[in-house]
Design an enzyme around this catalytic site. Structure first.
Site, PDB file in Angstrom:
ATOM      1  N   SER A  71       0.796  -1.232   0.000  1.00  0.00           N
ATOM      2  CA  SER A  71       0.000   0.000   0.000  1.00  0.00           C
ATOM      3  C   SER A  71       0.827   1.279   0.000  1.00  0.00           C
ATOM      4  O   SER A  71       0.258   2.372  -0.100  1.00  0.00           O
ATOM      5  CB  SER A  71      -0.966   0.004   1.186  1.00  0.00           C
ATOM      6  N   LYS A 239       3.488   6.891   4.487  1.00  0.00           N
ATOM      7  CA  LYS A 239       2.526   5.924   3.943  1.00  0.00           C
ATOM      8  C   LYS A 239       3.072   4.527   4.173  1.00  0.00           C
ATOM      9  O   LYS A 239       4.229   4.247   3.869  1.00  0.00           O
ATOM     10  CB  LYS A 239       2.284   6.154   2.440  1.00  0.00           C
ATOM     11  N   THR A 240       2.206   3.672   4.700  1.00  0.00           N
ATOM     12  CA  THR A 240       2.610   2.315   5.045  1.00  0.00           C
ATOM     13  C   THR A 240       2.185   1.309   3.979  1.00  0.00           C
ATOM     14  O   THR A 240       1.362   1.593   3.110  1.00  0.00           O
ATOM     15  CB  THR A 240       1.973   1.911   6.384  1.00  0.00           C
ATOM     16  N   GLY A 241       2.745   0.132   4.092  1.00  0.00           N
ATOM     17  CA  GLY A 241       2.330  -1.000   3.267  1.00  0.00           C
ATOM     18  C   GLY A 241       2.388  -2.260   4.109  1.00  0.00           C
ATOM     19  O   GLY A 241       3.376  -2.478   4.829  1.00  0.00           O
TER      20      GLY A 241
END
Length: 301
Positions: A71, A239-241
């Protein structure tokens, strides 16, 4: 669009100057480089770190290797949404028609949990907030449909000079085949470069970009990663994933990428990708938090 073209040319000149300067400047961070190398060594996971300090000085571990973004790719997608709006005379307040079939039931979607599977219309801004702040998969795919698919976001990355940021699959496609997660990929250094460019130049170029910055600075996911390693007074946008386990039982990826401003005014962009991890999700997130802690500690000593 002329002002944006001139802006990108100016940024490219600055980047070239920094790349030349950085060869010598990076020597100031040899101790930090050693600490990161030692920390990563022996971990049962592929770990990539890309760090750009004050816009020019680069420290990296496996920084030129590909890692699945998961993501994290919702950040470059958000830039593509802004670019689409600017090119087509739209604003983030304009609405998008959402079909009930797009509210997939078997994926992470706070938006679906709120509204249910119904036909409706939502502002672009709200869809982006669900995607960027909460990592909503349905919102992400609706935005892809609006701009013309992942290829549009991928083309923007190439246009901006980031050939190693590759966007090929939607969230729905990755859900159907988890190995497609590996196709949406980036190198840590290139993602850090994009984040640095966004923070220093792009966010000031148009209100749409500033809105994305605000969303990243109020991100609700992954607070146990980069943010957990920051000292008091630091601010971050990120922003993470987060991925599932593959057929070998390893986490496809646990990631966090963002920009940081320390209390003393120093700034840096940081991309940390942890792929094929044999650890638990909490243990893998803790690896990212420790990388963040090491970097912040070195830069505030």
């Amino acid at each position: 669009m002329r002002k944006f073209t001139v802006l990108w040319i100016c940024v490219a000149v600055v980047a070239l100057w920094c790349s030349v300067r950085g060869v010598a400047a990076d020597r100031r961070y040899e101790h930090l480089q050693r600490r990161l190398d030692e920390f990563v060594s022996g971990k049962d996971a592929r770990i990539g770190i890309g760090l750009i300090i004050d816009g020019c000085d680069t420290v990296a571990v496996n920084g030129r290797r590909d890692f699945p973004m998961l993501s994290v790719y919702k950040f470059p997608q958000a830039l593509a949404v802004a670019d689409f709006c600017l090119r087509n005379g739209k604003t983030f307040s304009d609405s998008v028609c959402v079909n009930r079939d797009e509210m997939k039931p078997d994926t992470y979607s706070p938006m679906r949990d709120r509204y249910g599977a119904v036909d409706m219309s939502l502002p672009i801004d709200e869809l982006l907030r669900y995607s960027v702040q909460q990592s909503d998969n349905n919102a992400c795919d609706i935005l892809f449909r609006m701009i013309g698919g992942p290829a549009v976001a991928d083309s923007l990355m190439k246009e901006l000079g980031y050939g190693n940021i590759v966007i090929e699959s939607t969230e729905d496609e990755m859900h159907a085949d988890i190995y497609l997660c590996y196709l949406n990929r980036s190198t840590p250094v290139e993602m850090a470069m994009l984040l640095d460019r966004f923070y220093t130049e792009m966010r000031h170029a148009a209100p749409e970009y500033m809105s994305i910055a605000e969303m990243m600075e109020t991100c609700e996911t992954g607070i146990d990663r980069i943010v957990a390693g920051l000292p008091p007074g630091a601010a971050a946008g990120h922003k993470t994933g987060t991925g599932d386990r593959n057929s070998q039982g390893r986490l496809i990826g646990i990631n966090d990428c963002g920009y940081v401003r320390l209390a003393d005014g120093r700034r840096y962009s940081l991309a940390v990708f942890v792929s094929d991890s044999a650890y638990s999700m909490d243990e893998t997130a803790a690896i990212i938090a420790e990388v963040s802690r090491i970097i912040a500690g070195e830069l505030t000593e």
